[in-house]
Scaffold this active site. Structure first.
Site, mmCIF file in Angstrom:
data_model
loop_
_atom_site.group_PDB
_atom_site.id
_atom_site.type_symbol
_atom_site.label_atom_id
_atom_site.label_comp_id
_atom_site.label_asym_id
_atom_site.label_seq_id
_atom_site.Cartn_x
_atom_site.Cartn_y
_atom_site.Cartn_z
ATOM 1 N N GLY A 85 0.790 -1.227 0.000
ATOM 2 C CA GLY A 85 0.000 0.000 0.000
ATOM 3 C C GLY A 85 0.819 1.272 0.000
ATOM 4 O O GLY A 85 0.277 2.357 0.089
ATOM 5 N N ALA B 231 11.978 -2.554 6.628
ATOM 6 C CA ALA B 231 13.102 -1.682 6.985
ATOM 7 C C ALA B 231 13.231 -0.456 6.083
ATOM 8 O O ALA B 231 14.339 -0.005 5.820
ATOM 9 C CB ALA B 231 14.409 -2.493 6.995
ATOM 10 N N THR C 157 12.326 1.887 -1.727
ATOM 11 C CA THR C 157 12.796 2.955 -2.604
ATOM 12 C C THR C 157 14.318 2.939 -2.677
ATOM 13 O O THR C 157 14.910 3.082 -3.746
ATOM 14 C CB THR C 157 12.310 4.319 -2.080
ATOM 15 O OG1 THR C 157 10.884 4.291 -2.057
ATOM 16 C CG2 THR C 157 12.783 5.456 -2.962
ATOM 17 N N GLU D 36 8.939 3.614 7.712
ATOM 18 C CA GLU D 36 8.925 3.475 9.165
ATOM 19 C C GLU D 36 9.207 4.787 9.896
ATOM 20 O O GLU D 36 8.566 5.083 10.900
ATOM 21 C CB GLU D 36 9.946 2.418 9.594
ATOM 22 C CG GLU D 36 9.593 1.025 9.123
ATOM 23 C CD GLU D 36 10.754 0.073 9.332
ATOM 24 O OE1 GLU D 36 10.604 -0.866 10.117
ATOM 25 O OE2 GLU D 36 11.810 0.291 8.715
#
Lengths: 164, 768, 292
Positions: free
Chosen positions: B491, B531, B535, B726
């Site tokens: 997502g 983690a 990208t 994150e």
């Protein structure tokens, strides 16, 4: 009344005759019998709103609605929101504003937003917050969803149509 | 004007990634439907700790519609690790010990799978479960860290004496902490409890498995790490990896919970037994009670500072509350140490972590993997030190943040780029830090407070874990490309981001990047989505592959145009001579004539690359918040958030904003509402659904959110990008905790900060 | 750990009488299905076992909200959303409106009925607390007779009502509000859409600045919703001076018997009864323009 019986439902404008048992929920019938898997299920306790469909235009929890109780009614599911291959302006706005992440709450959010705009074409931010509060989203923090609905409302008012 | 066509511009999701989600056509794992498919269901232990003396499945097998009933006797007696034994912690060299069976003969938590059925439908399957007779011998159980560590505590695993699943010393300890504390002018110390948090994705956990007549296994799973999953499944069933294909449909949220393996092996075993496709879908109660949660940890921190605020010594001791199986707690606990001790510059550091087995739901990873936990503790310690030293919290952090070139938080690998100081300064200014703190009055029923947290995270977990991704790009006749990747897509709209990267390099539009993905058979290796790496790591693989494809494209064009490749460039789907843009060819013309070469020199212009990351480019940032506390009811209202993020160059501002807004909502939940409640007597999870476990609704979001990007390129990220998924939530709870203290002068050492706890603390403060 | 409902028999009576007969004949084995939100969730979670459901949704004449000289009349099938959108409710029974408005799920309000909400007999019901403060009467139909009963006497315990075998609630009557009537509803929740940790509804009749009559209803702080009679006593006849209000709030906290559960603690709930009762009366004072 026990056992199977055939009921009539109108889903996304299409008439259906479907064999159900009384304990079958609308969610089960849509997903398993009619293969309309766009409607998603999650909590099963009326808390997340993920399974929302419109019954005679009103947002209902399909997981806590017995299919037999909505016979002869009009059901709108996410599969019926686009018309003639054209996305509803809300659908476009959700994409253009980044209001979709994982997409699992999206069908419910879109249908709830449609019901809101049908009822109140010019909602305030506060009215949007209130109306969509029964649908949980774990991804977006709701910010872009609210922006998308605001923007779609304006666009629909401007065009006088829900479709481009 | 930007030097880029696509990088740095807000881009809605690619049509193929976005449109199916708004039309209801996107197929998630729960939607997978195959001819002849059976429903699988799991019988779970009602006891927190019990030996299985006898299982009689004969009645269940006789029920019409039941196609298979399996118990531990029918399953390969192979131990596995739900978080994959082959995920080595590269630095410490430790490997996850397999400690779990697919179906167990000894239940270690309420919900442990003991048997499974496949039947024609959900109703028959449920009926069948009721007919399986299991005779348990209940054993004494332990539910808390303290109880599990008692000398006479029941042993949960034979291999783990004293219920210690792991004892890890901080691998990057430096100097001499005792000497450091002795030299410090100010020492602060505190013990905090950070709680479990549930991923609480909306799509229930599910899996479909099918074994074809050749023995090839296909598994539809929402797992974020498809290749590691495939490898673990191969081990469990003694199959070659190539005989398993893991297919990833759309994923209805994951947030770390789906890093691990859940019902996949049970579905496979049922499919093997019946020869039919078998689909298992959890109820949401099953999700809340059995999927891995964020670990809870008891963390003691001691930090020593010089008078001027320089941090000179820091020590941490962590007790990680693991569940019945080590799962990802095995890594998350020790990594908490690294986040905590590695964030700020400090010459003397030391720490240790005990991962403790208990008879509860396995704990493991959730967004941030130990960092929201570490941040909640360390950022409060920083505020406590600032107060004691008489230094502004902002200044104290500015004094101690690391600079580029210093060792990163996850090991000795140097930091490629960091703008943490800039984030802190900008954030302080935007929220009005100094003005508001000067004006603040602690009186009246409703009191306002300001709080902050600084953040350093990671872009992929190198050097702790192997960070390997691959990509293939091939040109089609029309000038579009197929990009073959498989990072899993929970997502974040990473297809779009990765397509922007490819499109930028190739001079085409992202919509002309057709993403081919979704299975381990289709794509080359990719570790997966975790983690904050997609990208950064997969992005670099894509960029490398695009560079190779571009090289071939320009070489071919140079032959066609009769100029050297160096004289050519590509933009808007056209290759042309830099000095004379009128001279050129469309990419379609070049690709078509290369594929259909009448001279017999046909080839497909393409590029492929594997990227094995060996760099540390930690995203950094600062979170500032203003809260209002009602001192009569204890309710906390988050009024405002300012988040300043250094995630390198932002590839797609729209998705990055989305990540941060979502991170704020999960962080607010973690700080104030989300409470994972396990019954102290029975071990049953009481917060087993969205009605009992509260995540933030739109009403809990602050009215004002300001997001600022530093937007400076990192030397190693693709186009200078770093991770952000994150980091979005890492400092949120810490900032709220500090703001609550600022408002009412009471520091709560345990999340969630509920009204009940606030009132109790205020009363205790009144009493003195 | 199950995702589907247990099979059951389904009845769809056409009249109240028919429904009543079914309920009498099948007794405890069947349940009334109105909105179904609470009932079906509990069946799915296997918290209750049913052999049959008596669906009253298609009985004509039970979906209404109207105001006349006897008061506000609400039918057994009238949804929370219908009430929330009713002008009579919003303008004349603000206390009820506020309670319904505080329920933040349009889906639940579209499906759930006010009567159903009362009949599930949860002590946390916002609707029940406000209707108790408003002295609502339950209209009950049985196999051979009809009766009415104050909501106050309707609850016998957690999830237990005074309905006899064969009886069902067909409507609610909220008596007309006297002149000088003011109300306030307040609740505390974990997150906005949660059910209440504590909820309080106060309705008072003020005349010449004096409190002539007052009803205080409390939710989530005892096995059933309760009235805080001693607290009412402390306010009745006063001019709602600060001391009287504080005294009433203290008394209210003494009258309740809360428990600790997943939503809150007994200690906190008791304390909050005090805070919310005081705040509710203060709000009434502000609205009524009472000084002091």
């Amino acid at each position: 009344m026990r056992g199977k019986q055939v009921i009539k439902l109108t889903v996304n404008g299409e008439p259906y005759e479907v064999e159900v048992e009384p304990h079958m929920t609308l969610l089960e019938v849509l997903r398993d019998k009619l293969n309309l898997t766009g409607t998603k299920g999650s909590c099963g306790v009326g808390e997340c709103g993920t399974c929302t469909v419109l019954v005679d235009g009103k947002p209902f929890l399909s997981c806590l609605t017995l299919a037999i109780t909505v016979r002869d009614k009009n059901i709108l599911t996410i599969e019926g929101l686009a018309r003639d291959k054209k996305l509803h302006i809300l659908q476009k706005a959700f994409l253009e504003h980044g209001a979709v992440q994982c997409g699992f709450c999206t069908p419910a959010m879109l249908l709830t937003a449609k019901a809101l705009l049908d009822e109140n074409p010019n909602p305030t931010r506060e009215e949007i917050r209130e109306y969509i509060s029964g649908v949980l989203c774990r991804c977006t923090g709701y910010v872009k969803i609210i922006e998308a609905i605001m923007s779609a409302a304006e666009e629909i008012r401007r065009r006088g149509s829900e479709y481009e | 004007m930007s030097e880029f066509s696509w990088v740095g511009k807000p881009h809605p999701p690619l049509k193929m990634e976005g449109v199916p989600k708004v039309t209801g056509e996107a197929i998630y794992t729960v939607d997978v439907k195959l001819p002849g498919m059976l429903v699988g269901k799991i019988l779970r232990s009602p006891h927190p700790h019990a030996k299985i003396l006898r299982i009689d499945k004969s009645k269940a097998e006789r029920l019409p519609g039941v196609k298979a009933v399996l118990t531990f006797e029918d399953i390969p007696k192979v131990k596995y690790a739900s978080s994959f034994r082959d995920m080595p912690m590269a630095t410490s060299g430790t490997l996850q010990p397999p400690d779990q069976y697919v179906l167990t003969d000894k239940a270690r938590y309420v919900g442990d799978p003991v048997a499974a059925v496949a039947a024609v439908d959900e109703y028959v399957a449920e009926e069948a479960l009721k007919l399986i007779e299991v005779e348990y011998e209940p054993l004494p159980a332990v539910f808390t860290i303290d109880d599990a560590l008692k000398p006479d505590a029941p042993q949960i695993h034979d291999h783990a004496k004293g219920n210690i699943a792991a004892h890890v010393k901080y691998p990057f300890a430096q100097g001499d902490v005792e000497k450091g504390f002795a030299e410090a002018d100010c020492v602060v110390e505190g013990t905090f409890f950070v709680p479990r948090q549930v991923g609480a994705h909306l799509e229930p956990q599910a899996c479909t498995a099918y074994v074809d007549p050749t023995g090839k296994v296909t598994v539809w799973s929402p797992c974020q790490l498809t290749f590691p999953l495939r490898r673990e499944l191969a081990k469990i069933f003694s199959l070659p990896e190539g005989m398993i294909n893991v297919v990833t449909p759309f994923v209805g949220g994951s947030f770390g919970t789906r890093l691990s393996l859940y019902c996949e092996p049970i579905a496979i075993a049922l499919a093997m037994k019946t020869g039919k496709p078998v689909k298992i879908v959890h109820s949401k109660e099953e999700d809340f009670s059995t999927l891995e949660t964020r670990t809870a940890d008891r963390v003691t921190v001691k930090a020593g500072f010089k008078k001027d605020g320089t941090l000179i010594a820091m020590q941490m001791k962590v007790y990680t509350w693991a569940g019945a199986y080590a799962a990802r707690a095995y890594l998350a606990g020790p990594i908490l140490l690294m986040w905590g001790l590695g964030h700020y510059r400090c010459p003397n550091t030391d720490g240790e972590c005990f991962v403790v087995y208990t008879n509860t739901t396995p704990a493991g990873a959730m967004r941030g993997y130990g960092n929201p936990e570490a941040s909640t503790v360390v950022e409060q310690i920083m505020d406590m030190a600032a107060e004691k030293l008489g230094i502004d919290p902002v200044e104290l952090r500015l004094k101690n943040v690391k600079k580029a070139g210093e060792p990163s938080n996850l090991g000795p690998c140097p930091i490629e780029s960091t703008y943490e100081d800039e984030c802190i300064r900008i954030g302080a200014e935007r929220i009005g830090w100094w003005e508001k703190r000067k004006l603040k009055k602690q009186e009246g029923v409703k009191r306002r407070g300001l709080g902050m947290a600084a953040m350093m995270h990671c872009s992929g977990a190198w050097p702790l874990l192997i960070e390997h991704s691959s990509a293939m790009i091939k040109f089609n006749e029309d000038g579009s490309v197929n990009m073959i990747i498989n990072p899993a897509f929970p997502g974040t709209h990473c297809w779009t981001t990765l397509a922007q990267i490819a499109a930028e390099e190739l001079g085409i539009s992202p919509e002309d990047v057709h993403v081919v993905t979704g299975s381990t058979d289709t794509a080359m290796f990719d570790l997966g989505s975790h983690a904050s790496r997609t990208t950064y790591v997969t992005g670099n693989a894509v960029l490398e592959a695009a560079r190779e494809a571009k090289r071939q494209l320009l070489e071919r064009a140079s032959k066609m145009l009769g100029v050297s490749p160096e004289e050519l460039t590509v933009k808007d789907g056209r290759v042309f001579v830099k000095a004379d843009p009128s001279k050129g060819l469309t990419i379609g013309e070049i690709a078509r004539s290369t594929i259909w070469d009448l001279k017999g020199e046909s080839f497909n212009i393409s590029g492929k690359a594997s990227w094995s990351s060996r760099y540390s480019s930690p995203p950094t940032g600062a979170y500032f918040t203003e809260v209002e506390v009602d001192t009569e009811t204890g309710e906390v209202k988050v009024l405002k958030f300012v988040v300043v993020i250094d995630c390198g160059r932002v590839i797609n501002p729209m998705t990055v904003e989305g990540q941060i807004q979502g991170g704020i909502s999960q962080g607010i939940g973690y700080a104030l509402y989300e409470d994972y409640v396990i019954n102290k007597k029975t071990g049953v999870v009481e917060s087993d659904n969205f009605n009992t476990y509260r995540i933030a609704t739109n009403y809990e979001m602050p009215e004002e959110i300001e997001i600022i990007f530093i937007n400076k390129p990192d030397p190693k990220g693709p186009f200078g990008a770093k991770g952000v998924g994150e980091p979005a939530m890492v400092g949120v709870a810490a900032a709220i905790a500090n703001a609550v203290y600022d408002a009412i002068g009471v520091r709560l050492r345990e999340l969630p900060i509920t009204p009940e706890k606030i009132l109790k603390a205020l009363k205790e403060k009144e009493k003195g | 750990m199950v995702r589907v409902l247990t099979p059951f028999e389904y009845f769809e009576p056409k009249t109240v009488e028919e429904a009543s007969n079914l309920l009498r004949d099948y007794g405890e084995k069947v349940r009334v299905l109105a909105g179904g939100v609470d009932l079906l969730a509990r069946i799915r979670r296997r918290e209750i076992q049913v052999e049959g459901l008596v669906c009253i949704q298609r009985i004509p004449g039970l979906d209404y909200v109207r105001q006349d000289s006897e008061g506000l009349k609400i039918g057994a099938l009238t949804t929370l959303r219908t009430l929330e959108r009713s002008q009579e409710v919003r303008e004349n029974y603000r206390l009820l409106f506020d309670a319904i408005h505080s329920i933040h799920s349009i889906q639940v309000k579209n499906m759930g009925t006010a009567v159903g909400n009362l009949c599930i007999a949860t002590p946390a019901s916002d609707v029940a607390v406000s209707l108790l403060a408003l002295d609502a009467q339950m209209k009950i139909a049985g196999p051979s007779s009809e009766r009415s009963m104050p909501l106050e006497n309707f609850y016998l315990g957690v999830k237990r009502t005074a309905l006899q075998p064969g009886e069902l609630v067909t409507g609610i009557l909220v008596p007309p509000l006297p002149k000088g009537s003011f109300g306030a509803f307040m609740k505390l929740v974990r997150t906005a859409t949660d059910i209440a940790k504590v909820n309080v509804a106060v309705r008072a009749t003020l005349r010449n600045g004096g409190c002539e009559e007052v009803r205080i209803a409390l939710g989530s702080v005892a096995p059933t919703i309760v009235r805080a009679r001693k607290a009412e006593e402390a306010l009745r006849g006063t001019r709602l001076e600060r001391e009287a209000v504080v005294e009433a709030a203290e008394r209210a906290a003494e009258e309740v018997n809360p428990i600790t559960d997943i939503r809150s603690t007994a200690e906190y709930r008791r304390e909050m009864v005090k805070v919310l009762t005081r705040r509710a009366v203060e709000k009434i004072k502000v609205e009524a323009g009472v000084k002091g």
